[in-house]
Design a protein around this motif. Structure first.
Motif, PDB file in Angstrom:
ATOM      1  N   GLU A  28       0.856  -1.147   0.074  1.00  7.49           N
ATOM      2  CA  GLU A  28      -0.052   0.023  -0.056  1.00  7.49           C
ATOM      3  C   GLU A  28       0.843   1.377  -0.029  1.00  7.49           C
ATOM      4  O   GLU A  28       0.380   2.250  -0.577  1.00  7.49           O
ATOM      5  N   TYR A  79      -8.577   7.178  -0.788  1.00  8.10           N
ATOM      6  CA  TYR A  79      -9.418   6.459  -1.517  1.00  8.10           C
ATOM      7  C   TYR A  79      -9.975   5.204  -1.059  1.00  8.10           C
ATOM      8  O   TYR A  79     -11.129   4.754  -1.232  1.00  8.10           O
ATOM      9  N   ARG A  80      -8.897   4.696  -0.371  1.00  9.53           N
ATOM     10  CA  ARG A  80      -9.045   3.047   0.170  1.00  9.53           C
ATOM     11  C   ARG A  80     -10.163   2.921   1.407  1.00  9.53           C
ATOM     12  O   ARG A  80     -10.786   2.134   1.546  1.00  9.53           O
ATOM     13  N   ASP A  81     -10.485   4.140   1.700  1.00 13.42           N
ATOM     14  CA  ASP A  81     -11.434   4.390   3.077  1.00 13.42           C
ATOM     15  C   ASP A  81     -12.850   4.695   2.652  1.00 13.42           C
ATOM     16  O   ASP A  81     -13.717   5.001   3.354  1.00 13.42           O
ATOM     17  N   PHE A 119     -14.520   3.103  -3.357  1.00  9.91           N
ATOM     18  CA  PHE A 119     -13.510   2.106  -3.487  1.00  9.91           C
ATOM     19  C   PHE A 119     -14.165   0.713  -3.403  1.00  9.91           C
ATOM     20  O   PHE A 119     -14.137  -0.251  -4.048  1.00  9.91           O
ATOM     21  N   GLN A 179       1.865   1.621  -3.556  1.00 10.34           N
ATOM     22  CA  GLN A 179       0.628   2.053  -4.169  1.00 10.34           C
ATOM     23  C   GLN A 179       0.511   3.812  -4.186  1.00 10.34           C
ATOM     24  O   GLN A 179       0.218   4.308  -4.969  1.00 10.34           O
ATOM     25  N   PHE A 215      -7.500   0.809  -6.488  1.00  5.84           N
ATOM     26  CA  PHE A 215      -6.905   2.102  -6.043  1.00  5.84           C
ATOM     27  C   PHE A 215      -6.088   2.986  -7.270  1.00  5.84           C
ATOM     28  O   PHE A 215      -6.134   4.091  -7.201  1.00  5.84           O
ATOM     29  N   GLU A 233      -7.634  -5.018  -4.971  1.00  5.55           N
ATOM     30  CA  GLU A 233      -7.808  -3.476  -4.312  1.00  5.55           C
ATOM     31  C   GLU A 233      -6.489  -2.772  -5.109  1.00  5.55           C
ATOM     32  O   GLU A 233      -6.859  -1.624  -5.064  1.00  5.55           O
ATOM     33  N   GLU A 234      -5.387  -3.305  -5.576  1.00  2.00           N
ATOM     34  CA  GLU A 234      -4.562  -2.452  -6.093  1.00  2.00           C
ATOM     35  C   GLU A 234      -5.262  -2.088  -7.414  1.00  2.00           C
ATOM     36  O   GLU A 234      -4.922  -0.767  -7.789  1.00  2.00           O
TER      37      GLU A 234
END
Ligand SMILES: Nc1ncnc2c1ncn2[C@@H]1O[C@H](COP(=O)(O)OP(=O)(O)OP(=O)(O)O)[C@@H](O)[C@H]1O
Ligand SMILES: [Mg+2]
Length: 243
Positions: free
Chosen positions: A166, A224-226, A230, A169, A195, A191-192
């Motif tokens: 992460e 953005y992950r939160d 996403f 990333q 993101f 997830e990658e």
């Protein structure tokens, strides 16, 4: 603008032919990011190598700004699946490999790139003296050293632990925004892809075909992950992969 039209990649001939890519069409505009996600062995690297000008499509065409791509070009950088570092060269030499091979002496910008990637302090170390995360970043430094317009990444963070992944990333996101290259990221990590991809093309099992293109316009910020967007994109990617 890179344009991939009806590209087929086959290895071998006739009865022995293995089809890796089966009629893929996609395009990437300057400064855009596109993630390609698909199962193991489906033909992702084959497609990316064709986009790097390293593999000639069996059928179909790839063009850059309207010009057919027939060989590797300086403005298209490729980061390999294992970073492709030479063990007997230092971080600094590995990062500047293209310049050294061109017998052109590296310029001061190379140092700025190493600093940007947090590698300035270790520039004289050898790959065996680096953590996995550092090695991947040296691969990135090498790709950046030619100021590419198009950055192709082949599973650049595979088999790293989640936090290191992460963090890198986040670095990719900052580099993409700052350097404004078109990014094409091959990954099998949902997830990658969510993101880093403004669009995510979901590929089928081998031979790779585009199953679905998922738009992901809300990406682009470090937090953005939160967000709910996403999670929604990740969910759509998972569903498309399972279909
Ligand atoms: N140079 C080659 N010669 C013959 N077959 C090849 C060659 N390169 C790849 N293949 C075959 O093409 C298919 C797709 O391989 P490719 O490496 O493109 O998939 P991938 O999606 O990148 O896989 P992975 O997820 O393992 O990285 C595989 O069946 C592979 O064995
Ligand atoms: Mg691959």
């Amino acid at each position: 603008m890179m344009d991939v039209r009806d590209v087929v990649v086959e290895y071998g001939r006739r009865a022995a032919a293995v089809r890796a890519v089966d009629g893929v069409s996609l395009s990437v505009a300057p400064g855009e990011s596109l993630a390609l996600i698909g199962p193991s062995g489906c033909g992702k690297s084959s497609l990316l190598f064709a986009m790097a000008g390293l593999v000639r499509p069996t059928e179909g065409t790839i063009s850059v700004n309207g010009e057919a791509l027939t060989r590797p070009r300086r403005e298209i950088a490729l980061i390999l699946q294992n970073a492709g570092l030479l063990p007997w060269k230092t971080v600094w030499q590995n990062a500047n490999l293209s310049l050294l091979l061109g017998k052109e002496y590296p310029r001061v910008t190379a140092r700025a790139v190493l600093d940007e990637l947090g590698l300035g302090e270790v520039r004289n170390r050898y790959p065996s003296e680096l953590s996995e995360g550092m090695k991947r970043r040296v691969g990135v430094a090498r790709a950046l050293s030619t100021s590419p317009n198009v950055m192709l990444m082949d599973e650049p963070l595979a088999s790293l632990d989640t936090l290191t992944k992460e963090r890198i990333q986040d670095l990719f996101l900052r580099l993409w925004k700052r350097h404004a290259f078109a990014l094409v990221l091959v990954t099998h990590d949902i997830e990658e892809a969510a993101f880093l991809g403004q669009r995510v093309a979901v590929l089928s099992d081998r031979p790779a075909k585009t199953k679905e293109v998922v738009e992901n316009p809300a990406m682009g910020e470090l937090n953005y992950r939160d967000t709910a967007a996403f999670a929604e994109t990740a969910q759509r990617l998972r569903a498309a992969l399972e279909r």
